[in-house]
Design an enzyme around this catalytic site. Structure first.
Site, mmCIF file in Angstrom:
data_model
loop_
_atom_site.group_PDB
_atom_site.id
_atom_site.type_symbol
_atom_site.label_atom_id
_atom_site.label_comp_id
_atom_site.label_asym_id
_atom_site.label_seq_id
_atom_site.Cartn_x
_atom_site.Cartn_y
_atom_site.Cartn_z
ATOM 1 N N HIS A 147 21.963 -13.410 -9.034
ATOM 2 C CA HIS A 147 22.820 -13.591 -10.207
ATOM 3 C C HIS A 147 23.567 -12.267 -10.416
ATOM 4 C CE1 HIS A 147 23.502 -14.131 -14.595
ATOM 5 N NE2 HIS A 147 23.247 -15.408 -14.398
ATOM 6 N N LYS A 200 15.421 -20.146 -21.396
ATOM 7 C CA LYS A 200 15.341 -21.054 -20.245
ATOM 8 C C LYS A 200 13.978 -21.732 -20.170
ATOM 9 C CE LYS A 200 19.036 -18.963 -17.657
ATOM 10 N NZ LYS A 200 19.447 -18.023 -16.622
#
Ligand SMILES: *Cc1c(COP(=O)(O)O)cnc(C)c1O
Length: 404
Positions: A121, A224
């Site tokens: 990421h 998340k």
């Protein structure tokens, strides 16, 4: 067997409609939805005991402090950290990584090497580039293959006694690949390098044991894992957290302050300057309780069923290609159809109530590898259903007809 109707009833947002259609939420890899019990914990805090922690002698402050520290213990237990002070509360994965990257600036010399993976990421690439610029250290990359897996033979070749740090995500957010982090950690330790694992994408699906993994650092975001935004953790081994300098100066992180010299507070407070996200930390603990009450074995089983079902159904669409085809992956499907731009597909399926993500997913190097501008990404959670996947498949077919 999970009682999916009962589970879905625990997530108020799943009842809503989008553009006159029932919401089908397939953007779980960007953020997961929040069960009532977590929402209740947030409301309870502001209704009943909102106060600053660690400082006050008054009752509300003590109640808030107790709950916050109780959450730290829940997190310690969940990740199996040896000591509770090895769990640092942060604002999320990005913040956690920056604490380590900034701290390592004082531990690196020119010519030292840092290894990251091709599947990272952006939040796990940019801080290391900034660190290399500051220190003269050199960034090396473990390449990926067509299936979206790391090429481990190449890792063996770039690993050396110059390697000081290795940074890899546990699960790729763009493709869902589960990386062989046990092997990555073991080999890094053989040359004396430290390892930071970005667990942001793994933690909704897998319960990591940081002692068994022998990770030096492990980071995650609550949002998340069925919790709120704006809170996360940095787990670090005690010896490493002691070696790293503090990230921010401020209240709460000091032992003694004079204008000549400040001494830092003990762990974990050394890294927790200022008033934290108190309510968020408490709600994070409740979210982990919730996930554990479902059970990670059950979550994994359910999500694999959804993944296999959706993969089969989507591949039956002519011209549809899936990126990330490792056998070892979580319930994420990144795809494109012919030359249709992913954004156009995302826009049409949203009109029909389906939330997917389109674009490069903060992983431009992966898109460059496949020579594509981006993908459509559908990411599933245990609370999703096969009926919802049927809706996705039908809406994608409609979008394809309209666009080609
Ligand atoms: C989401 C994500 C991040 C960033 O997390 P934030 O909560 O936005 O800080 C980093 N790495 C991976 C693999 C992610 O999925």
């Amino acid at each position: 067997m999970l009682d999916i109707d009962k589970i879905r009833a625990e997530f108020p947002i799943l009842k809503r409609e989008v553009n006159g259609k029932p919401l089908v939420y397939f953007d779980n890899a960007a953020t997961s939805q929040t069960p009532q019990i977590v929402i209740d914990a947030i409301v309870d805090y502001y209704y009943n005991y909102n106060a600053n922690i660690h400082r006050g002698v008054h009752t509300l402050s003590q109640e808030a402090t107790d709950k916050y520290e109780e959450a730290r213990l829940k997190i310690q237990k969940h990740f199996n950290a040896k000591k509770s002070f090895e769990v640092i509360f942060t604002s999320g994965t990005t913040h956690s990584i920056n604490i380590v990257a900034t701290g390592f600036a004082s531990l690196l010399d020119k010519g030292d090497e840092i290894i990251v993976s091709a599947l990272e990421h952006h939040s796990n690439i940019v801080p290391w580039q900034m660190l290399c610029e500051r220190t003269g250290a050199i960034l090396k990359v473990i390449p990926m293959n067509e299936e979206g897996e790391l090429v481990m033979s190449a890792y063996d070749k770039i690993l050396s006694d110059k390697t000081k740090l290795v940074f890899v995500n546990h699960v790729s957010n763009a493709l869902g690949t589960i990386n062989p982090i046990e092997e990555i950690i073991r080999k890094a330790h053989n040359v004396g390098a430290a390892v930071l694992i970005d667990g942001a994408q793994a933690c909704p699906h897998i319960k990591p044991d940081v002692q068994k993994l022998d990770a030096d650092f492990y980071v995650a975001s609550a949002h998340k894992i069925y919790g709120p935004t704006g809170v996360g953790i940095l787990y670090g081994k005690e010896e490493w957290l002691n070696k790293l300098p503090p990230y921010q100066g401020g209240g709460e992180m000091i032992k003694e302050v004079t204008f000549e010299k400040t001494t830092y507070a003990d762990l974990p407070h050394k890294f927790e300057a200022g008033t934290p996200n108190i309510c968020g930390g408490i709600a994070f603990g409740v979210a982990l309780d919730y996930a554990n009450s479902i059970g990670f074995d059950e979550i994994e089983k359910r999500e694999m069923e959804l993944l296999n079902y959706a993969t089969k159904k989507l591949l039956a669409i002519d011209g549809l290609k899936i990126y990330g085809t490792s056998n070892n992956k979580t319930a994420v499907i990144s795809f494109n159809i012919d030359k249709i731009h992913p954004y156009d597909i995302g826009t049409i399926v949203d009109k029909l109530g389906v939330a997917v993500r389109t674009g490069h997913h903060c992983t431009q190097p992966i898109m460059d590898f496949y020579k594509i501008p981006g993908t459509v990404r559908a990411s599933f959670s245990f609370y999703n259903t096969k009926e919802e996947i049927d809706v996705l498949v039908n809406t994608v077919k409609k979008a394809k007809m309209m666009l080609s």
